[in-house]
Scaffold this motif. Structure first.
Motif, PDB file in Angstrom:
ATOM      1  N   ASP A 122       0.709  -1.129   0.117  1.00 37.75           N
ATOM      2  CA  ASP A 122      -0.012   0.127  -0.139  1.00 37.75           C
ATOM      3  C   ASP A 122       0.655   1.180   0.026  1.00 37.75           C
ATOM      4  O   ASP A 122       0.414   2.532   0.475  1.00 37.75           O
ATOM      5  CB  ASP A 122      -0.777   0.085   1.262  1.00 37.75           C
ATOM      6  CG  ASP A 122      -2.018  -0.973   1.100  1.00 37.75           C
ATOM      7  OD1 ASP A 122      -2.344  -1.388  -0.058  1.00 37.75           O
ATOM      8  OD2 ASP A 122      -2.577  -1.386   2.133  1.00 37.75           O
ATOM      9  N   THR A 123       1.915   1.285  -0.532  1.00 41.13           N
ATOM     10  CA  THR A 123       3.047   2.314  -0.591  1.00 41.13           C
ATOM     11  C   THR A 123       3.251   2.962  -2.025  1.00 41.13           C
ATOM     12  O   THR A 123       3.725   3.844  -2.192  1.00 41.13           O
ATOM     13  CB  THR A 123       3.913   2.043   0.220  1.00 41.13           C
ATOM     14  OG1 THR A 123       4.828   0.936  -0.434  1.00 41.13           O
ATOM     15  CG2 THR A 123       4.057   1.815   1.627  1.00 41.13           C
ATOM     16  N   ASN A 124       3.140   1.961  -2.892  1.00 37.97           N
ATOM     17  CA  ASN A 124       3.372   2.474  -4.295  1.00 37.97           C
ATOM     18  C   ASN A 124       2.237   2.346  -5.232  1.00 37.97           C
ATOM     19  O   ASN A 124       1.636   1.063  -5.150  1.00 37.97           O
ATOM     20  CB  ASN A 124       4.785   1.840  -4.889  1.00 37.97           C
ATOM     21  CG  ASN A 124       6.046   2.223  -3.919  1.00 37.97           C
ATOM     22  OD1 ASN A 124       6.394   3.110  -3.873  1.00 37.97           O
ATOM     23  ND2 ASN A 124       6.453   1.077  -3.022  1.00 37.97           N
TER      24      ASN A 124
ATOM     25  N   MET B  48      -2.700   9.485  -3.402  1.00 34.08           N
ATOM     26  CA  MET B  48      -1.508   9.091  -2.583  1.00 34.08           C
ATOM     27  C   MET B  48      -1.209  10.348  -1.600  1.00 34.08           C
ATOM     28  O   MET B  48      -0.759  10.285  -0.659  1.00 34.08           O
ATOM     29  CB  MET B  48      -0.452   8.682  -3.464  1.00 34.08           C
ATOM     30  CG  MET B  48      -0.643   7.282  -4.355  1.00 34.08           C
ATOM     31  SD  MET B  48      -0.832   5.896  -3.369  1.00 34.08           S
ATOM     32  CE  MET B  48       0.533   5.534  -2.797  1.00 34.08           C
ATOM     33  N   VAL B  49      -1.159  11.639  -2.232  1.00 37.04           N
ATOM     34  CA  VAL B  49      -0.890  12.663  -1.709  1.00 37.04           C
ATOM     35  C   VAL B  49      -2.042  13.049  -0.247  1.00 37.04           C
ATOM     36  O   VAL B  49      -1.829  13.406   0.797  1.00 37.04           O
ATOM     37  CB  VAL B  49      -1.152  13.985  -2.291  1.00 37.04           C
ATOM     38  CG1 VAL B  49      -0.931  15.259  -1.628  1.00 37.04           C
ATOM     39  CG2 VAL B  49       0.097  14.162  -3.375  1.00 37.04           C
ATOM     40  N   THR B  50      -3.324  12.664  -0.615  1.00 36.62           N
ATOM     41  CA  THR B  50      -4.237  12.858   0.586  1.00 36.62           C
ATOM     42  C   THR B  50      -3.907  11.656   1.561  1.00 36.62           C
ATOM     43  O   THR B  50      -4.496  11.959   2.502  1.00 36.62           O
ATOM     44  CB  THR B  50      -5.682  12.609  -0.120  1.00 36.62           C
ATOM     45  OG1 THR B  50      -5.737  11.123  -0.720  1.00 36.62           O
ATOM     46  CG2 THR B  50      -6.101  13.764  -1.404  1.00 36.62           C
ATOM     47  N   ALA B  51      -3.777  10.598   1.105  1.00 36.00           N
ATOM     48  CA  ALA B  51      -3.324   9.765   2.129  1.00 36.00           C
ATOM     49  C   ALA B  51      -2.114   9.790   2.944  1.00 36.00           C
ATOM     50  O   ALA B  51      -2.257   9.706   4.238  1.00 36.00           O
ATOM     51  CB  ALA B  51      -2.895   8.392   1.546  1.00 36.00           C
ATOM     52  N   VAL B  52      -1.305  10.655   2.460  1.00 32.25           N
ATOM     53  CA  VAL B  52      -0.115  11.235   3.143  1.00 32.25           C
ATOM     54  C   VAL B  52      -0.617  12.209   4.211  1.00 32.25           C
ATOM     55  O   VAL B  52      -0.343  12.197   5.371  1.00 32.25           O
ATOM     56  CB  VAL B  52       1.118  11.496   2.284  1.00 32.25           C
ATOM     57  CG1 VAL B  52       2.211  12.439   3.087  1.00 32.25           C
ATOM     58  CG2 VAL B  52       1.864  10.511   1.632  1.00 32.25           C
ATOM     59  N   LEU B  53      -1.419  13.068   3.563  1.00 28.69           N
ATOM     60  CA  LEU B  53      -1.872  14.342   4.651  1.00 28.69           C
ATOM     61  C   LEU B  53      -2.835  13.753   5.778  1.00 28.69           C
ATOM     62  O   LEU B  53      -2.743  14.288   6.676  1.00 28.69           O
ATOM     63  CB  LEU B  53      -2.454  15.155   3.676  1.00 28.69           C
ATOM     64  CG  LEU B  53      -1.929  16.265   2.609  1.00 28.69           C
ATOM     65  CD1 LEU B  53      -2.771  16.910   1.630  1.00 28.69           C
ATOM     66  CD2 LEU B  53      -0.864  17.123   3.413  1.00 28.69           C
TER      67      LEU B  53
ATOM     68  N   TYR C  36      -2.860  10.442   6.942  1.00 26.36           N
ATOM     69  CA  TYR C  36      -2.598   9.637   7.983  1.00 26.36           C
ATOM     70  C   TYR C  36      -1.131   9.562   8.338  1.00 26.36           C
ATOM     71  O   TYR C  36      -0.553   9.093   9.419  1.00 26.36           O
ATOM     72  CB  TYR C  36      -2.396   8.197   7.242  1.00 26.36           C
ATOM     73  CG  TYR C  36      -3.757   7.540   6.830  1.00 26.36           C
ATOM     74  CD1 TYR C  36      -4.585   7.440   7.744  1.00 26.36           C
ATOM     75  CD2 TYR C  36      -3.995   7.484   5.379  1.00 26.36           C
ATOM     76  CE1 TYR C  36      -5.885   7.098   7.252  1.00 26.36           C
ATOM     77  CE2 TYR C  36      -5.198   7.070   5.010  1.00 26.36           C
ATOM     78  CZ  TYR C  36      -6.168   6.887   6.066  1.00 26.36           C
ATOM     79  OH  TYR C  36      -7.476   6.406   5.567  1.00 26.36           O
ATOM     80  N   ASP C  37      -0.519  10.617   7.703  1.00 26.93           N
ATOM     81  CA  ASP C  37       1.122  10.848   8.133  1.00 26.93           C
ATOM     82  C   ASP C  37       1.225  12.409   8.838  1.00 26.93           C
ATOM     83  O   ASP C  37       2.441  12.630   9.292  1.00 26.93           O
ATOM     84  CB  ASP C  37       2.294  10.824   7.044  1.00 26.93           C
ATOM     85  CG  ASP C  37       2.131   9.401   6.561  1.00 26.93           C
ATOM     86  OD1 ASP C  37       1.750   8.302   7.092  1.00 26.93           O
ATOM     87  OD2 ASP C  37       2.643   9.053   5.377  1.00 26.93           O
ATOM     88  N   GLN C  38       0.339  13.081   8.797  1.00 26.03           N
ATOM     89  CA  GLN C  38       0.367  14.553   9.529  1.00 26.03           C
ATOM     90  C   GLN C  38      -0.459  14.551  10.814  1.00 26.03           C
ATOM     91  O   GLN C  38      -1.526  13.897  10.791  1.00 26.03           O
ATOM     92  CB  GLN C  38       0.069  15.326   8.310  1.00 26.03           C
ATOM     93  CG  GLN C  38       0.749  15.407   7.034  1.00 26.03           C
ATOM     94  CD  GLN C  38       2.491  15.730   7.442  1.00 26.03           C
ATOM     95  OE1 GLN C  38       2.642  16.624   8.219  1.00 26.03           O
ATOM     96  NE2 GLN C  38       3.323  14.943   6.738  1.00 26.03           N
TER      97      GLN C  38
END
Length: 212
Positions: A96-98, A188-193, A195-197
């Motif tokens: 689920d990373t690429n 993928m950007v929305t997922a970073v925002l 879950y990672d922020q």
């Protein structure tokens, strides 16, 4: 409207529950255990069954499984000719990373090639499932969050727009199905925002055009 949910995880289960609350008939298929499907059907006043059964009795379908399961679901689905299919799948690898597709194609275009007679619409892949209940609770308020939606079939898009509004989003038309080449990386950007922020995963967005 009769809506079939193919894939009853966080996204499919939540959307199915909310569409039922909005007055639609929902049917659930494809989960790890039959008990989960039974529970969703009981909670929503809907039904459950095999993928083929749910496809046959639904007007609109939501495809909401991991990319590695897409072939299995489509094989069970049978003929999708004429069916409006909302696709929220992002073509991710096992971790689920690429992304496994792009930049000159997309998951949406691969699905169209596999089932060319289905009426494909891309949506709900740029909003985390954790945002859905909160957006639904705020439905009707000013300046609702937007949701990217894209496809080539005007009638299918009209159906999708209505179902998007039923959740509480404002549809943000993003062009034809080939727009998925850009939307899937944006997902993928929305997922970073989400879950990672800091701030939690209930992420929404609005795009505004500024004028003088």
């Amino acid at each position: 409207m009769k809506i079939g949910i193919l894939g009853s995880g966080l996204m499919g289960g939540t959307l199915g529950r909310l569409w039922a609350r909005a007055g639609h008939e929902v049917a659930f298929a494809y989960a790890r255990t039959p008990d989960k499907l039974d529970a969703l059907a009981q909670e929503t006043g809907g039904t459950c069954g095999s993928v083929a059964e749910v496809v046959a009795r639904s007007e609109v379908l939501l495809l909401s499984v991991h990319w590695r399961q897409v072939d299995d679901v489509l094989a069970e689905a049978g003929d999708l000719a004429g069916k409006v299919v909302l696709n929220c799948c992002v073509p991710l690898d096992e971790t689920d990373t690429n992304l496994v597709l792009g930049p000159d194609t997309s998951g949406a275009e691969v699905l169209l090639a596999r089932c060319p007679k289905a009426r494909w619409v891309g949506c709900f892949n740029t909003s985390p499932s954790e945002s859905l209940d909160l957006v639904f609770a705020r439905k009707g308020q000013d300046d609702p969050p937007q949701l990217l939606v894209y496809g080539d079939d005007s009638g299918a898009l009209e159906s999708a727009h209505g179902l998007i509004r039923d959740i509480g989003f404002e549809p943000c038309p993003a062009g034809g199905l080939c727009t998925a080449r850009f939307v899937e990386p944006f997902a993928m950007v929305t997922a970073v925002l989400a879950y990672d922020q800091p701030g939690g995963p209930a992420l929404t967005y609005r795009f505004e055009k500024l004028r003088n």
